[in-house]
Design a protein around this motif. Structure first.
Motif, PDB file in Angstrom:
ATOM      1  N   GLN A   1       0.807  -1.231   0.000  1.00  0.00           N
ATOM      2  CA  GLN A   1       0.000   0.000   0.000  1.00  0.00           C
ATOM      3  C   GLN A   1       0.838   1.279   0.000  1.00  0.00           C
ATOM      4  N   ASN A   2       2.089   1.128   0.376  1.00  0.00           N
ATOM      5  CA  ASN A   2       2.945   2.306   0.522  1.00  0.00           C
ATOM      6  C   ASN A   2       3.968   2.426  -0.597  1.00  0.00           C
ATOM      7  N   GLU A   3       3.901   1.514  -1.574  1.00  0.00           N
ATOM      8  CA  GLU A   3       4.880   1.533  -2.662  1.00  0.00           C
ATOM      9  C   GLU A   3       4.658   2.724  -3.584  1.00  0.00           C
ATOM     10  N   LYS A   4       5.735   3.335  -4.033  1.00  0.00           N
ATOM     11  CA  LYS A   4       5.613   4.473  -4.954  1.00  0.00           C
ATOM     12  C   LYS A   4       5.138   4.002  -6.317  1.00  0.00           C
ATOM     13  N   GLN A   5       5.705   2.865  -6.753  1.00  0.00           N
ATOM     14  CA  GLN A   5       5.332   2.371  -8.082  1.00  0.00           C
ATOM     15  C   GLN A   5       4.038   1.553  -8.014  1.00  0.00           C
ATOM     16  N   ALA A   6       3.297   1.575  -9.117  1.00  0.00           N
ATOM     17  CA  ALA A   6       2.075   0.778  -9.169  1.00  0.00           C
ATOM     18  C   ALA A   6       2.454  -0.688  -9.383  1.00  0.00           C
ATOM     19  N   ILE A   7       1.827  -1.562  -8.656  1.00  0.00           N
ATOM     20  CA  ILE A   7       2.078  -3.009  -8.828  1.00  0.00           C
ATOM     21  C   ILE A   7       0.874  -3.568  -9.574  1.00  0.00           C
ATOM     22  N   SER A   8       1.124  -4.317 -10.626  1.00  0.00           N
ATOM     23  CA  SER A   8       0.004  -4.780 -11.456  1.00  0.00           C
ATOM     24  C   SER A   8      -0.843  -5.799 -10.691  1.00  0.00           C
ATOM     25  N   VAL A   9      -2.080  -5.903 -11.131  1.00  0.00           N
ATOM     26  CA  VAL A   9      -2.991  -6.886 -10.537  1.00  0.00           C
ATOM     27  C   VAL A   9      -2.385  -8.284 -10.681  1.00  0.00           C
ATOM     28  N   ALA A  10      -1.798  -8.578 -11.854  1.00  0.00           N
ATOM     29  CA  ALA A  10      -1.217  -9.907 -12.084  1.00  0.00           C
ATOM     30  C   ALA A  10      -0.101 -10.194 -11.072  1.00  0.00           C
ATOM     31  N   ASP A  11       0.742  -9.204 -10.796  1.00  0.00           N
ATOM     32  CA  ASP A  11       1.815  -9.420  -9.820  1.00  0.00           C
ATOM     33  C   ASP A  11       1.257  -9.593  -8.410  1.00  0.00           C
ATOM     34  N   ARG A  12       0.193  -8.873  -8.109  1.00  0.00           N
ATOM     35  CA  ARG A  12      -0.420  -9.004  -6.772  1.00  0.00           C
ATOM     36  C   ARG A  12      -1.047 -10.401  -6.623  1.00  0.00           C
ATOM     37  N   ILE A  13      -1.680 -10.863  -7.679  1.00  0.00           N
ATOM     38  CA  ILE A  13      -2.282 -12.213  -7.638  1.00  0.00           C
ATOM     39  C   ILE A  13      -1.187 -13.268  -7.466  1.00  0.00           C
ATOM     40  N   ALA A  14      -0.107 -13.119  -8.252  1.00  0.00           N
ATOM     41  CA  ALA A  14       0.991 -14.102  -8.172  1.00  0.00           C
ATOM     42  C   ALA A  14       1.575 -14.135  -6.759  1.00  0.00           C
ATOM     43  N   LEU A  15       1.682 -12.968  -6.132  1.00  0.00           N
ATOM     44  CA  LEU A  15       2.221 -12.917  -4.772  1.00  0.00           C
ATOM     45  C   LEU A  15       1.291 -13.656  -3.805  1.00  0.00           C
ATOM     46  N   CYS A  16       0.005 -13.370  -3.869  1.00  0.00           N
ATOM     47  CA  CYS A  16      -0.951 -14.041  -2.961  1.00  0.00           C
ATOM     48  C   CYS A  16      -0.886 -15.551  -3.157  1.00  0.00           C
ATOM     49  N   ASP A  17      -0.867 -15.993  -4.405  1.00  0.00           N
ATOM     50  CA  ASP A  17      -0.849 -17.436  -4.671  1.00  0.00           C
ATOM     51  C   ASP A  17       0.449 -18.079  -4.167  1.00  0.00           C
ATOM     52  N   ALA A  18       1.561 -17.391  -4.359  1.00  0.00           N
ATOM     53  CA  ALA A  18       2.843 -17.946  -3.890  1.00  0.00           C
ATOM     54  C   ALA A  18       2.825 -18.074  -2.359  1.00  0.00           C
ATOM     55  N   LEU A  19       2.200 -17.138  -1.702  1.00  0.00           N
ATOM     56  CA  LEU A  19       2.167 -17.170  -0.232  1.00  0.00           C
ATOM     57  C   LEU A  19       1.282 -18.294   0.290  1.00  0.00           C
ATOM     58  N   THR A  20       0.145 -18.507  -0.367  1.00  0.00           N
ATOM     59  CA  THR A  20      -0.703 -19.611   0.112  1.00  0.00           C
ATOM     60  C   THR A  20      -0.105 -20.954  -0.302  1.00  0.00           C
ATOM     61  N   ASP A  21       0.606 -21.012  -1.433  1.00  0.00           N
ATOM     62  CA  ASP A  21       1.309 -22.245  -1.812  1.00  0.00           C
ATOM     63  C   ASP A  21       2.344 -22.620  -0.744  1.00  0.00           C
ATOM     64  N   ALA A  22       2.871 -21.598  -0.054  1.00  0.00           N
ATOM     65  CA  ALA A  22       3.866 -21.861   0.997  1.00  0.00           C
ATOM     66  C   ALA A  22       3.210 -22.329   2.295  1.00  0.00           C
ATOM     67  N   GLY A  23       1.885 -22.332   2.318  1.00  0.00           N
ATOM     68  CA  GLY A  23       1.184 -22.850   3.507  1.00  0.00           C
ATOM     69  C   GLY A  23       0.670 -21.777   4.451  1.00  0.00           C
ATOM     70  N   LEU A  24       0.792 -20.509   4.057  1.00  0.00           N
ATOM     71  CA  LEU A  24       0.277 -19.469   4.956  1.00  0.00           C
ATOM     72  C   LEU A  24      -1.252 -19.572   5.037  1.00  0.00           C
ATOM     73  N   PRO A  25      -1.774 -19.566   6.244  1.00  0.00           N
ATOM     74  CA  PRO A  25      -3.210 -19.839   6.406  1.00  0.00           C
ATOM     75  C   PRO A  25      -4.093 -18.612   6.225  1.00  0.00           C
ATOM     76  N   TYR A  26      -3.483 -17.424   6.192  1.00  0.00           N
ATOM     77  CA  TYR A  26      -4.275 -16.191   6.112  1.00  0.00           C
ATOM     78  C   TYR A  26      -3.479 -15.190   5.284  1.00  0.00           C
ATOM     79  N   VAL A  27      -4.092 -14.669   4.235  1.00  0.00           N
ATOM     80  CA  VAL A  27      -3.432 -13.639   3.438  1.00  0.00           C
ATOM     81  C   VAL A  27      -4.355 -12.425   3.337  1.00  0.00           C
ATOM     82  N   GLU A  28      -3.805 -11.273   3.688  1.00  0.00           N
ATOM     83  CA  GLU A  28      -4.570 -10.033   3.533  1.00  0.00           C
ATOM     84  C   GLU A  28      -4.311  -9.531   2.111  1.00  0.00           C
ATOM     85  N   VAL A  29      -5.342  -9.604   1.309  1.00  0.00           N
ATOM     86  CA  VAL A  29      -5.207  -9.455  -0.138  1.00  0.00           C
ATOM     87  C   VAL A  29      -5.119  -7.983  -0.571  1.00  0.00           C
TER      88      VAL A  29
END
Ligand code: HMG
Ligand code: MG
Length: 305
Positions: free
Chosen positions: A20-48
């Motif tokens: 939320q504090n990044e200067k550059q815009a992060i694409s929706v695709a990159d945000r989705i990939a990050l969420c998926d990578a985190l849940t693939d690692a077994g994290l039980p809760y992701v704030e999207v």
């Protein structure tokens, strides 16, 4: 209290608090990939992300698309921040089953962050939490500035307790206490948990430590000693709050995992895969990881090559 919980639940806030504090815009695709990578690692809760005004926090625009695009894993909680009924309606329209409302223990921070007083924010959250209850949506509550405010300085544990208790009375199942500017130290952290535990069960409390002064991991450890078993953390230590200038990221998920696993505390999370997720988002952002453990693992891997 001085015995540790055998199991800890991590709430991964990187895709929200981290970006939320990044200067550059992060694409929706990159945000989705990050969420998926985190849940693939077994994290039980992701704030999207957040359903807040894009004029206030442009980085969180597109949260509906992110929520709609992630691979929803069974058993994983996907949370989103919601400041008012407008945000709530947008969140549930996209299928959100978990939201978080966010208040502050400091009047000035409340005004700067959500443009209303603490009292007004609680009045605003009441219908949101009621609407959530009627739809079976779970609500988590945040209190910011629990160990200091960028505008008001010291904040007393009594002030924090008042807001945390009010959120709990409104129906939040868990209250996350935010050291927004990372100024807390372990002694103060332990005193804060003891003050809160007078009325709220420790099992309903979570720690959310920013690492501005390098105390976040020590504060997690102090909280474990107080029987706290839920912690918010951010992959690669990303993050900060747009309304707390100079505040750095959350405690890094990799660092918390290394600490917990070293203490034989179960998390169900794969540290190596979290570190990979961290490398992925750092490559997108063009920066080094803020996680000490992530850095050490990368150095070791490079030596072996
Ligand atoms: P406001 O300007 O008082 O809102 O902002 P308003 O109700 O007067 O509406 C003004 C405009 O905003 C209208 O649009 C609304 O439609 C729009 P216009 O007619 O001008 O085009 N609006 C919205 N748009 C999208 N979604 C919404 C929404 N609500 C109104 N939900 C508001 C009040 C709360 C909206 C604003 O102050 C805001 O969005 N603040 C966001 C603050 C934020 O996201 N901060 C960071 C998260 S908190 C944090 O990081 C701390 C934490 O990590 C814990 C810790 O570390 O301490 C959680
Ligand atoms: Mg935060």
């Amino acid at each position: 209290m001085n015995h540790y919980p055998g199991q800890v639940r991590l709430v991964e806030v990187g895709p929200r608090d981290g970006l939320q504090n990044e200067k550059q815009a992060i694409s929706v695709a990159d945000r989705i990939a990050l969420c998926d990578a985190l849940t693939d690692a077994g994290l039980p809760y992701v704030e999207v992300g957040s359903f807040v005004s894009p004029k206030w926090v442009p980085q969180m625009a597109g949260t509906a698309e992110v929520l709609a695009g992630i691979r929803q894993r069974p058993g994983v909680t996907y949370g989103v921040l919601v400041p008012n009924l407008q945000g709530f309606e947008a969140a549930v329209a996209t299928g959100a089953r978990e939201i978080a409302v966010f208040a502050a223990a400091s009047e000035t921070f409340s005004q700067r962050n959500i443009n209303c007083s603490i009292g007004q924010s609680l009045e605003r959250f009441a219908p949101v939490i009621e609407a959530a209850r009627l739809r079976g949506v779970q609500v988590r509550g945040y209190v910011s500035c629990v160990l200091g405010c960028p505008y008001e300085g010291e904040i007393s544990p009594d002030q924090v307790a008042q807001v945390a208790e009010a959120l709990s009375d409104l129906g939040c199942y868990e209250i996350s206490l935010g050291d927004t500017i990372g100024r807390g130290t372990p002694g103060k952290v332990r005193a804060l948990w003891n003050r809160l535990a007078r009325r709220l069960p420790r099992s309903s409390l979570a720690g959310h430590f920013h690492d501005t002064y390098g105390q976040a991991l020590a504060n997690v450890y102090a909280s474990l000693q107080e029987g706290i078993a839920v912690f918010d953390s951010s992959v690669a230590g990303l993050g900060g709050c747009p309304y707390a200038k100079g505040a750095s990221g959350n405690v890094a998920t990799e660092d918390v995992l290394y600490l917990l696993h070293g203490m034989d505390i179960e998390t169900g999370v794969d540290l190596a895969r979290v570190a990979e997720a961290g490398n992925g988002i750092c490559a997108v952002l063009g920066r080094e990881t803020g996680s000490r453990v992530g850095k050490a693992m990368a150095t070791r891997a490079a030596r072996r090559e």
